[in-house]
Design a protein around this motif. Structure first.
Motif, PDB file in Angstrom:
ATOM      1  N   GLN A  81      34.522  36.203  88.868  1.00  0.00           N
ATOM      2  CA  GLN A  81      35.670  35.535  88.248  1.00  0.00           C
ATOM      3  C   GLN A  81      35.683  34.082  88.711  1.00  0.00           C
ATOM      4  O   GLN A  81      36.628  33.610  89.327  1.00  0.00           O
ATOM      5  N   ASN A  82      34.595  33.409  88.382  1.00  0.00           N
ATOM      6  CA  ASN A  82      34.371  32.036  88.815  1.00  0.00           C
ATOM      7  C   ASN A  82      33.295  31.458  87.898  1.00  0.00           C
ATOM      8  O   ASN A  82      32.582  32.215  87.232  1.00  0.00           O
ATOM      9  N   ALA A  83      33.154  30.143  87.879  1.00  0.00           N
ATOM     10  CA  ALA A  83      32.072  29.537  87.104  1.00  0.00           C
ATOM     11  C   ALA A  83      30.743  29.877  87.774  1.00  0.00           C
ATOM     12  O   ALA A  83      30.583  29.652  88.972  1.00  0.00           O
ATOM     13  N   PRO A  84      29.798  30.440  87.038  1.00  0.00           N
ATOM     14  CA  PRO A  84      28.523  30.826  87.627  1.00  0.00           C
ATOM     15  C   PRO A  84      27.583  29.635  87.771  1.00  0.00           C
ATOM     16  O   PRO A  84      27.848  28.541  87.269  1.00  0.00           O
ATOM     17  N   ILE A  85      26.477  29.877  88.413  1.00  0.00           N
ATOM     18  CA  ILE A  85      25.430  28.875  88.553  1.00  0.00           C
ATOM     19  C   ILE A  85      24.559  28.922  87.304  1.00  0.00           C
ATOM     20  O   ILE A  85      24.171  29.998  86.855  1.00  0.00           O
TER      21      ILE A  85
END
Length: 169
Positions: A81-85
């Motif tokens: 639940q975060n911006a991925p790489i």
């Protein structure tokens, strides 16, 4: 106010008897909601779950059926639940395979850190440079796998062609 989130969910679709596994990465936006209203929170979670279920069915019918026609059991491998790489994961539409690095976190299942990178060392360098990922406590080593990527916009693309740009508008 609970903020809207892009949630990345990684699934394994497998036939245990046939030693057959496929990976599916879904990107679904969970809408914002009022923290004071548990019913509203439950509703936005349910909507996001239904979109994920629909995307799994799109994958089964339109991609997996062409690769492996047998029934596959679906298992959630992890969620971010975060911006991925990786730039590939920020696109509006998916419908393509990508090589993915996945690492467990100190919080256990289902929480993972994931993304695309040239190699594992490049993946870990980006993880270590990001404060949000540092708080998750990603655990080495990362696993590399090939996954089919779908976004919620691919449901509309699947059903209506390119006529629908954004169903939320």
């Amino acid at each position: 106010m609970g903020i809207s989130l892009e949630i990345f969910s990684l699934y394994r679709l497998a036939q245990e008897d046939a030693n057959c596994s496929h990976y599916l990465l879904l990107k679904v936006e969970q809408a914002a909601f009022s923290n004071a209203d548990a019913g509203e929170y439950n509703y936005v979670v349910e909507v996001a779950d239904r979109i994920r279920e629909a995307l799994i069915e799109v994958y089964r019918a339109e991609q997996l059926a062409n690769e492996c026609a047998e029934f596959h059991v679906v298992t959630l491998i992890g969620e971010l639940q975060n911006a991925p790489i990786g730039e590939e994961l920020h696109q509006e539409h998916g419908r393509f395979y990508l090589d993915l690095w996945v690492a467990e976190t100190r919080f256990g299942h289902p929480w993972v850190v994931l993304g695309t990178a040239e190699d594992e060392e490049a993946f870990w360098q980006q993880v270590e440079e990001d404060e949000d990922f540092a708080r998750l406590g990603a655990l080495r080593p990362a696993a590399k796998l090939r996954a089919f990527f779908l976004t919620e916009m691919d449901i509309w693309r699947s059903r209506y062609g390119h006529r629908v740009k954004d169903w939320r508008s």
